[in-house]
Design an enzyme around this catalytic site. Structure first.
Site, PDB file in Angstrom:
ATOM      1  N   GLY A  11       0.804  -1.214   0.000  1.00  0.00           N
ATOM      2  CA  GLY A  11       0.000   0.000   0.000  1.00  0.00           C
ATOM      3  C   GLY A  11       0.838   1.264   0.000  1.00  0.00           C
ATOM      4  O   GLY A  11       2.069   1.230  -0.114  1.00  0.00           O
ATOM      5  N   GLN A  12       0.157   2.393   0.171  1.00  0.00           N
ATOM      6  CA  GLN A  12       0.794   3.704   0.068  1.00  0.00           C
ATOM      7  C   GLN A  12       1.929   3.866   1.071  1.00  0.00           C
ATOM      8  O   GLN A  12       3.024   4.305   0.728  1.00  0.00           O
ATOM      9  CB  GLN A  12      -0.254   4.803   0.272  1.00  0.00           C
ATOM     10  CG  GLN A  12       0.288   6.219   0.121  1.00  0.00           C
ATOM     11  CD  GLN A  12      -0.758   7.276   0.402  1.00  0.00           C
ATOM     12  OE1 GLN A  12      -1.656   7.072   1.205  1.00  0.00           O
ATOM     13  NE2 GLN A  12      -0.633   8.415  -0.255  1.00  0.00           N
ATOM     14  N   TYR A 143     -14.521   6.381   8.083  1.00  0.00           N
ATOM     15  CA  TYR A 143     -13.063   6.352   8.200  1.00  0.00           C
ATOM     16  C   TYR A 143     -12.649   6.851   9.580  1.00  0.00           C
ATOM     17  O   TYR A 143     -11.861   6.208  10.284  1.00  0.00           O
ATOM     18  CB  TYR A 143     -12.459   7.228   7.110  1.00  0.00           C
ATOM     19  CG  TYR A 143     -10.950   7.366   7.161  1.00  0.00           C
ATOM     20  CD1 TYR A 143     -10.124   6.350   6.711  1.00  0.00           C
ATOM     21  CD2 TYR A 143     -10.358   8.535   7.641  1.00  0.00           C
ATOM     22  CE1 TYR A 143      -8.747   6.490   6.740  1.00  0.00           C
ATOM     23  CE2 TYR A 143      -8.979   8.674   7.666  1.00  0.00           C
ATOM     24  CZ  TYR A 143      -8.180   7.652   7.220  1.00  0.00           C
ATOM     25  OH  TYR A 143      -6.814   7.785   7.258  1.00  0.00           O
ATOM     26  N   LYS A 147     -11.077   4.865  12.897  1.00  0.00           N
ATOM     27  CA  LYS A 147      -9.784   5.243  13.463  1.00  0.00           C
ATOM     28  C   LYS A 147      -9.884   5.474  14.975  1.00  0.00           C
ATOM     29  O   LYS A 147      -8.989   5.082  15.728  1.00  0.00           O
ATOM     30  CB  LYS A 147      -9.241   6.494  12.774  1.00  0.00           C
ATOM     31  CG  LYS A 147      -8.786   6.264  11.344  1.00  0.00           C
ATOM     32  CD  LYS A 147      -7.718   5.191  11.246  1.00  0.00           C
ATOM     33  CE  LYS A 147      -7.214   5.003   9.840  1.00  0.00           C
ATOM     34  NZ  LYS A 147      -6.213   3.898   9.748  1.00  0.00           N
ATOM     35  N   ILE A 173      -0.258  12.346   3.972  1.00  0.00           N
ATOM     36  CA  ILE A 173       1.114  11.928   3.672  1.00  0.00           C
ATOM     37  C   ILE A 173       1.395  12.111   2.188  1.00  0.00           C
ATOM     38  O   ILE A 173       0.616  11.676   1.336  1.00  0.00           O
ATOM     39  CB  ILE A 173       1.352  10.471   4.096  1.00  0.00           C
ATOM     40  CG1 ILE A 173       1.193  10.353   5.624  1.00  0.00           C
ATOM     41  CG2 ILE A 173       2.731  10.002   3.666  1.00  0.00           C
ATOM     42  CD1 ILE A 173       1.336   8.948   6.143  1.00  0.00           C
TER      43      ILE A 173
END
Length: 318
Positions: A11-12, A143, A147, A173
């Site tokens: 992933g990222q 989301y 979290k 990011i």
């Protein structure tokens, strides 16, 4: 950390974190966990071991932990903010049910666990400027809800079972390695690609929308530094605010124009992305991270911009 499993290694964040951990700990000591359809490729595949690590399959995670004698897990499996809004059930299944599975494996096998939280864990009632470490968290996105739950569930396993859980609240990011993939802050990655290609950029957020951002090298450093920190110093554990820079679209635009004065940007606001951004803080207070484990970012906007443009010029062959 001796032997590390990175879940979500393609992933990222995971793709770059896995390689950075291998540089620091040795290739053989860092396992790239992946799911079918997102297999490691290139250097990520060739430089060290890889294994299936689907967070919805706890037996699979446990088998990998036993096979490679894992003592630390980086759990990066999650949907990004905009994608999560269109797939809320899947976001919960991966983010929360998946975390539960990982924490159970960690409890049974004595692993420490890093699971990143986000500025998305805050909501409209949160103080926007210099958001405190401990403050109200009432997000209005799945989301963000996931979290906050991630932070609380990780904290529960630490106090209830002694599992060494740790996390940071990442801002947006920015990276030249992995393309954007459905996040609210992804415009701050896209804009550099357009600038290097010599194309006009259409910004999905309105002028004046402040958001905390961080360059990927600082994000990797934060994830590793916290896991290496002396536990005796940690007053907090899950959900450390970390910050590097806060800017609005016009600010990053002007930073790019210092290097590429011909660059152009227009606005076409995306209502969903704007609503999400408006519910997030403008700037985080990361004094607890600085005090408890000596957090200190290395990149500001100008340094990041110069590096991004240089690296993307090479990557895109411009």
């Amino acid at each position: 950390m001796k032997n590390i499993l990175v879940i979500g290694s393609t992933g990222q964040i995971g793709s770059e974190l896995t390689m950075e951990l291998r540089r620091r700990y040795g290739n053989d000591h860092v396992v790239a966990g992946y799911i079918p359809g997102a297999e490691p490729k290139g250097e990520l595949l060739e430089s060290g071991p890889s294994a299936l690590a689907d967070v919805t399959k706890p037996e699979q995670i446990a088998e990998t932990v036993k096979q490679y004698d894992i003592d630390a897990i980086y759990n990066l499996a999650a949907l990004l903010s905009v994608v999560a809004e269109s797939k809320p059930r899947l976001a919960w299944k991966i983010g929360i049910d998946g975390l539960w599975n990982i924490l159970e494996v960690a409890r049974e096998h004595g692993c420490s666990v890093f699971t990143p939280s986000s500025i998305g864990s805050f909501g409209p009632e949160t103080p926007r400027m210099m958001t405190p470490q401990d403050t109200i968290q009432r997000p209005r996105t799945i989301y963000g809800v996931s979290k906050v739950t991630t932070e609380l569930l990780s904290e529960y396993y630490f106090h209830k079972y002694g599992v060494d859980t740790r996390s940071v609240r990442f801002p947006g990011i920015i990276s030249y390695v992995t393309p954007p993939g459905g996040g609210t802050t992804d415009y701050a990655v896209d804009i550099y690609y357009y600038a290097v290609r010599g194309e006009r950029f259409t910004c999905p957020l309105r002028q004046g929308t402040l958001l905390d951002m961080m360059y990927m090298p600082d994000a990797l450093h934060a994830a590793i530094q916290l896991m290496e920190a002396d536990p005796a110093r940690l007053v907090h554990r899950n959900g450390f605010n970390v910050a590097a820079m806060s800017f609005a679209p016009e600010t990053i635009y002007e930073a790019i124009r210092k290097v590429k004065p011909e660059f152009e940007m227009v606005y076409d606001v995306d209502p969903l992305k704007q609503a999400i951004a408006d519910s997030w803080p403008d700037k985080l207070d990361d004094s607890c991270a600085r005090q408890e484990w000596d957090w200190q970012p290395q990149y500001d906007l100008d340094l990041m911009t110069a590096d991004m443009l240089e690296k993307l010029k090479v990557k895109l062959g411009k």
